[in-house]
Scaffold this active site. Sequence first.
Site, PDB file in Angstrom:
ATOM      1  N   MET A  74       0.857  -1.198   0.000  1.00 48.80           N
ATOM      2  CA  MET A  74       0.000   0.000   0.000  1.00 48.80           C
ATOM      3  C   MET A  74       0.890   1.244   0.000  1.00 48.80           C
ATOM      4  O   MET A  74       1.741   1.391   0.879  1.00 48.80           O
ATOM      5  CB  MET A  74      -0.821  -0.036   1.296  1.00 48.80           C
ATOM      6  CG  MET A  74      -2.273   0.306   1.263  1.00 48.80           C
ATOM      7  SD  MET A  74      -3.336  -0.280  -0.048  1.00 48.80           S
ATOM      8  CE  MET A  74      -3.840  -1.882   0.547  1.00 48.80           C
ATOM      9  N   HIS A  75       0.734   2.103  -0.989  1.00 48.63           N
ATOM     10  CA  HIS A  75       1.585   3.308  -0.983  1.00 48.63           C
ATOM     11  C   HIS A  75       0.968   4.545  -1.633  1.00 48.63           C
ATOM     12  O   HIS A  75       1.579   5.605  -1.637  1.00 48.63           O
ATOM     13  CB  HIS A  75       2.924   3.018  -1.667  1.00 48.63           C
ATOM     14  CG  HIS A  75       2.821   2.969  -3.163  1.00 48.63           C
ATOM     15  ND1 HIS A  75       2.382   1.861  -3.834  1.00 48.63           N
ATOM     16  CD2 HIS A  75       3.074   3.903  -4.108  1.00 48.63           C
ATOM     17  CE1 HIS A  75       2.381   2.105  -5.130  1.00 48.63           C
ATOM     18  NE2 HIS A  75       2.794   3.338  -5.328  1.00 48.63           N
TER      19      HIS A  75
END
Length: 371
Positions: free
Chosen positions: A205-206
């Site tokens: 997740m970024h």
Amino acid sequence: MKILTVVGARPNFMKVASLHKAFKKYDKEITHLLCHTGQHYDANMSDVFFRQLELPSPDYFLGIGSGSHAEQTGKIMIEFEKVLLKEHPDLVIVVGDVNSTIACSLTAQKLHIKVAHVEAGLRSFDRNMPEEINRILTDSISDYLFVTEKSGLINLGNEGVDDKKVFFVGNCMIDSLVSILDFTESSDIFEKLSLGEEGYILVTMHRPSNVDPEDRLEGLVDMLNSISLHKKVLFPIHPRTRKNLERFGLLKKLSGNILLTDPIGYIDFVALLKKSDLILTDSGGIQEESTYLGVQCVTFRTSTERPSTVEEGTNHLVGEDFKIAESVVLDVINGNMKKGKVPELWDGKAGERISEILVNELVPEKEVVKS
Ligand code: UD1
């Protein structure tokens, strides 16, 4: 003929590795130079990929690092212009949709140097994503547009791009995936992380929209804690995400059956992806890699610029509601899976097609000697 290819951030390295290999066949006609902007600079976000993909050290390293969008883009342009004025390449190749992509294509065009964009035509139709702005602008000033999936042809047609400039060639990221698959068999990452036979959900997740606002990140932490009650969660943390988890005091709230690691190198990551029960992600490239590998992918976003992964592949686009995402994840691990197929031309040969097209376009016919 001199071609200068730009890399900047992690997802660029796989795409350029395939091109670099393909250009080696034409080393009599083409001098291929590599410029790394330094947008990503940590060893595990950059060096490890160069090593594992057998990319040579870049001819130029601009050392730009992090900053606001304007700061990062502006600094890259200033430094890249100096490289162009020194080298006078016949063509600049940019890949993907990161800030280095738009910065370098714009700099080259202003000096009347031709630009090729690899992974052209993808559209999420969400202009809140910085990458969408980068895609639209880069495509609009490119001379050669290399497209990975059919939606790209439609999007560029709708935007009035001359179809003589557009080439449907397949996917360079998949080229690299194909070329390292054998090496994943000998990865020792499973022992290193003490992963047993019980299976796991891989998480990455970024995206700023998911990890920058505190309430979103807190929701994400709660969701992962809850999912981990059903299945082990393995979460290699991107630097942007780690920084925010620390800033908001949320890192220590990740509890339960969750294994946290630093970003993982390419071969080990693909090994983990291949064996995972599913991947929960907001990445672009991982949607494609999981579709190629037939691994179920739950994409925590409201749109995707890679619709073939949903229409043909194993991607479940679930939006950004934590409850919905969690229920789809549980549904999938309980057996409700998509049976996907690999999209057209994702066959490991996109780099070869691109190099052949460029040589035919740029090098006078009598000089082409394929070694
Ligand atoms: C960038 C790309 C995104 C891509 C992603 C892959 C843009 C606009 N975004 O996002 O499209 O999916 O790369 O990772 O180009 N940092 C480090 N070490 C590094 C790199 C970054 O610690 O080697 C930290 C810095 O604190 C930085 C933050 O991560 O501020 C974000 O890095 P940045 O390059 O701005 O964007 P990404 O979120 O990585």
